[in-house]
Write a protein that holds these residues in place. Structure first.
Motif, short mmCIF file in Angstrom:
data_model
loop_
_atom_site.label_atom_id
_atom_site.label_comp_id
_atom_site.label_asym_id
_atom_site.label_seq_id
_atom_site.Cartn_x
_atom_site.Cartn_y
_atom_site.Cartn_z
N VAL A 132 35.92 42.89 6.75
CA VAL A 132 36.06 44.31 6.38
C VAL A 132 37.13 44.97 7.23
O VAL A 132 37.95 45.76 6.74
N SER A 133 37.17 44.65 8.53
CA SER A 133 38.19 45.24 9.41
C SER A 133 39.59 44.81 9.00
O SER A 133 40.54 45.60 9.03
N SER A 136 40.44 46.71 5.84
CA SER A 136 40.70 48.12 6.13
C SER A 136 42.02 48.32 6.86
O SER A 136 42.64 49.38 6.76
N SER A 137 42.47 47.29 7.61
CA SER A 137 43.75 47.39 8.33
C SER A 137 44.93 46.95 7.47
O SER A 137 46.07 46.99 7.91
N SER A 220 34.62 58.99 5.08
CA SER A 220 34.39 58.11 6.22
C SER A 220 33.17 58.57 7.00
O SER A 220 32.96 59.77 7.20
N ALA A 405 32.00 49.16 6.56
CA ALA A 405 33.06 49.69 5.69
C ALA A 405 33.09 51.21 5.72
O ALA A 405 34.16 51.83 5.71
N SER A 408 35.30 52.90 8.27
CA SER A 408 36.74 52.62 8.22
C SER A 408 37.53 53.92 8.11
O SER A 408 37.00 54.96 7.71
N LYS A 412 41.88 53.62 4.24
CA LYS A 412 41.49 52.25 3.96
C LYS A 412 40.02 52.13 3.56
O LYS A 412 39.51 51.03 3.37
N LEU A 413 39.35 53.26 3.43
CA LEU A 413 37.91 53.25 3.17
C LEU A 413 37.58 52.60 1.83
O LEU A 413 36.64 51.82 1.73
N ALA A 416 37.90 48.74 2.00
CA ALA A 416 36.85 48.16 2.83
C ALA A 416 35.50 48.24 2.14
O ALA A 416 34.70 47.29 2.18
#
Length: 583
Positions: A132-133, A136-137, A220, A405, A408, A412-413, A416
C-alpha cells in the motif's frame, strides 16, 4: 466353661476359668478410652481426607482457567516476537525484493514475491502495508500490486501450519490439527490458481475496485488502534522494538536507510519532551546491543519458538484436561451444531462473521488461525466448522491494509485504497468459488487428505512446508524470470500431467469400469512413484543411522570391557591358585 478342680475368680471377664457363660458376661465388656477414641477418629480421618482432596481438586480446577489465559497470552506474545525475529532476519531482503519494479511487473513473479516476502516477515499485515505504501508513493501501480497481494494471502498461512507441527506427538491430534491448518493453504492456493489467470486476462479485480473507489468521496484519515497490541505491547516492547519504516523505506528506494538497524535505539534518557509535554520511553532488551540485526533476529527466533512450543504444549494439555467428558461434548455440540431447519445454511456464514470479527479485533489472521489450531487438534472444533472461521479470518485481515490505505496522502489515497480493496475482493471471490456449493468445498477434502498423509508419515509435514512455501515458489519465480516461453514450455506439461492424474484418480474411485484395465489401478508404476513408503523407509534409515552407529559402538565398547574384565579375573585366579581373586 469351667475346668473341674481349678479354682476360679469371677473377675468380670469371660475367659477360661471364669464362672458364668459367655452371653451373660457380655455386659461387662467396656472398650478402653484410648481404643474408643481411635475407633471414633477413623471415619473422621477418611472424611477429612476426602474433603481435603475435594478442596484440592476444586482449587486446581479453578486455577486451570487463569493458567489457560496466561499460556494463551504468552503464546500470542511469542507469535509477535516471532514476527519481529523474521523481520530482523529477512526484513531488508524483503525490502530489496520489493524494490525491483522490473520483477514486480511480471504477475507470476509478483505472486511469488508476495509469498516469499510474507514468509520472510511472517506477517501479511506488514507485506500488504508495504505494498500500500509503494502504491501510495507512486512506485507501484495497482495492476502490478494485485498479484503480490494474492501471494501475501498464501504466505500468511504458513504460521498456523508451523503451529500444527507442535501436536505431532499424538497421531490423531496431529491429523486433525494439520488438516485444520492446511485448509487455509488449500483455499488460498486454489483461489490463486483460478483468479490470477482471470485477472491477467481480464483485469477483473482492477476494474471492480476502481469502480468502487470512484463511487466514494474519500478523505485521508488515521490508523485505527490495534486492539491486541494494547494487551501484548506492554510485554513485547520490553523485549524488542522495531522500526518497520526502514523496510518500507528500502522498498521505496531510500538508500540512506540501508545501513540503519531495524532495532530501535534510544540515544536519550528515559524521558523526553514532545510538544512541551514530558513523556516516557521504555527501553527494550536489545536497545544498546552491538549485535547485528541478523544475530538479534536469530536469538529472538530461537527464544520465541521455545516459548511458543512450550506454551502450545501446556495449553493443549490444559485444554484436554478442562474440555473433557460432558464439558467437551457440550462445547462440541454448541460450536459444531448447525442452525435448525430451514436456516442451517446460515451457520457457516455466521461462523465467517465470527472469524472476521475476531481477526479484526486481534488485527492478525495468523494469531486467530494459530489459536484455533490446537482446538481443532483436540477435536473441539471440527474441520467443517474451522473452514468458514478461516475464510472469515481472511476477510478480517484485509482491514489492516484498508486502515493503512486510509492514512495515505490525499493525492495517493484513491490508488492505495483501491489496492486494499483488491485484497478484500480477492478473498470474497475465493469464498464465492469454494464455499456456497457444498460439492465445491475442495479445500476441506484436500486438507483431510493431507492430514491423513501426515499422520501416517510425519516427516511429510516438513516436506510439505518446504515445497509449498520455499521450493515451489522459487522454481516458479526462476521460470517466470526466464521468460514466458520457458515458463509455458515447462509449466504447461507439468500442469497437464497433474490434471490427467486428478481425472484418473477420480475415475478410479467412482467408475473404474470406464478406464482401460491397466489404468484401473496404479500398480503398473514403480512403487516409489505411487507410494511414500519407500521414501519413508529411506528417511527413517537415514535419520536413525547415526543413532544406530552410536548404539553399535556402545555395544562393542561394553563387550570389550566385559572381555577385559573376564581376562583379568582369569589371570588373578591363576595367580592365586586357591580360587580367590585379587584386585
Amino acid at each position: 466353661y469351667h475346668l473341674p478342680g481349678v479354682a476360679t475368680i469371677d473377675h468380670g471377664y469371660c475367659c477360661p476359668g471364669s464362672t458364668g457363660d459367655l452371653i451373660s458376661k457380655l455386659e461387662h465388656f467396656e472398650l478402653e478410652p484410648h481404643s474408643a477414641k481411635v475407633s471414633q477418629r477413623l471415619p473422621k480421618v477418611k472424611g477429612e481426607t476426602e474433603e481435603n482432596d475435594g478442596m484440592k481438586s476444586k482449587v486446581i480446577s479453578f486455577m486451570k482457567v487463569p493458567m489457560m489465559f496466561l499460556f494463551l497470552y504468552m503464546f500470542v506474545c511469542s507469535l509477535d516476537v516471532l514476527s519481529s525475529a523474521f523481520q530482523l532476519a529477512g526484513g531488508k531482503v524483503a525490502g530489496d525484493i520489493f524494490k525491483d519494479n522490473a520483477i514486480l511487473s511480471n504477475p507470476v513473479a509478483g505472486l511469488v514475491v508476495g509469498i516469499l516476502v510474507t514468509v520472510l516477515v511472517q506477517s501479511s499485515s506488514t507485506s500488504t502495508s508495504i505494498i500500500v505504501s509503494m502504491v501510495s508513493s507512486g512506485l507501484l501501480d495497482v495492476n502490478s500490486a494485485i498479484p503480490i497481494i494474492m501471494g501475501s494471502n498464501i504466505g500468511t498461512s504458513v504460521t498456523n501450519t508451523i503451529v500444527a507441527l507442535m501436536q505431532a506427538g499424538d497421531r490423531e491430534e496431529f491429523k486433525r490439527a494439520f488438516a485444520g491448518a492446511t485448509v487455509h493453504d488449500c483455499f488460498n492456493w486454489l483461489s490463486v490458481l483460478v483468479l490470477l489467470p482471470i485477472e491477467v486476462a481480464s483485469g477483473f479485480l482492477n476494474w471492480l475496485t476502481k469502480t468502487v473507489v470512484e463511487s466514494f468521496q474519500l478523505e485521508s484519515g488515521e490508523d485505527a488502534p490495534e486492539l491486541l497490541k494494547v494487551i501484548t505491547e506492554p510485554f513485547t516492547k520490553l523485549i524488542i522494538q522495531l522500526d518497520q519504516s526502514v523496510i518500507t523505506g528500502i522498498a521505496t528506494g531510500d538508500e540512506s536507510l540501508r545501513n540503519k538497524s531495524l532495532v530501535r535505539v534510544w540515544c536519550k534518557s528515559t524521558t523526553y519532551m514532545v510538544s512541551g509535554n514530558l513523556g516516557n520511553i521504555s527501553k527494550h532488551l536489545f536497545v544498546n546491543s552491538s549485535m547485528s540485526d541478523l544475530v538479534v533476529g536469530l536469538i529472538l527466533l530461537a527464544a520465541s519458538l521455545v516459548v511458543l512450543c512450550t506454551c502450545l504444549v501446556l495449553l493443549v494439555k490444559l485444554l484436554n484436561s478442562v474440555l473433557k467428558g460432558p464439558v467437551a461434548k457440550v462445547i462440541q455440540k454448541v460450536i459444531n451444531t448447525d442452525f435448525p431447519y430451514p436456516f442451517g445454511w446460515l451457520t457457516g456464514y455466521m461462523a465467517m462473521v465470527v472469524g472476521a470479527g475476531m481477526t479484526f479485533v486481534v488485527q492478525s489472521s495468523s494469531v486467530f488461525t494459530s489459536a484455533i489450531t490446537p482446538l481443532i487438534g483436540i477435536g473441539v472444533i471440527s474441520i467443517e466448522r474451522a473452514y468458514p472461521l478461516t475464510l472469515g479470518s481472511n476477510i478480517g485481515t484485509t482491514t489492516t491494509a484498508i486502515l493503512a490505505a486510509l492514512a495515505s496522502p490525499g493525492d495517493k489515497l484513491a490508488a492505495a485504497f483501491q489496492i486494499a480493496l483488491c485484497h478484500f475482493f480477492f478473498n470474497i471471490s475465493g469464498i464465492l468459488l469454494w464455499y456456497p456449493a457444498p460439492f465445491m468445498r475442495f479445500p476441506i477434502r484436500m486438507a483431510k487428505t493431507l492430514g491423513e498423509r501426515t499422520s501416517k508419515y510425519r516427516w511429510f509435514a516438513v516436506l510439505y512446508l518446504i515445497i509449498c512455501f520455499l521450493l515451489l515458489p522459487s522454481l516458479v519465480f526462476g521460470l517466470s524470470m526466464a521468460g514466458w516461453q520457458v515458463m509455458i514450455g515447462v509449466g504447461a506439461p507439468f500442469v497437464g500431467i497433474l490434471f490427467f492424474i486428478a481425472i484418473i484418480n477420480c475415475l478410479q474411485n467412482r467408475s473404474p469400469d470406464h478406464l482401460p484395465k491397466k489404468l484401473q489401478t496404479w500398480d503398473f508404476l514403480p512403487r516409489w512413484m505411487r507410494s511414500l513408503k519407500p521414501m519413508d523407509s529411506f528417511i527413517t534409515n537415514a535419520t536413525l543411522t547415526k543413532y544406530k552407529r552410536i548404539y553399535n559402538l556402545v555395544n562393542i565398547k561394553n563387550a570389550m570391557e566385559e572381555e577385559y574384565d573376564k581376562s583379568i579375573v582369569h589371570h588373578n585366579k591363576k595367580r592365586c591358585g586357591d580360587g580367590n581373586v585379587l584386585f
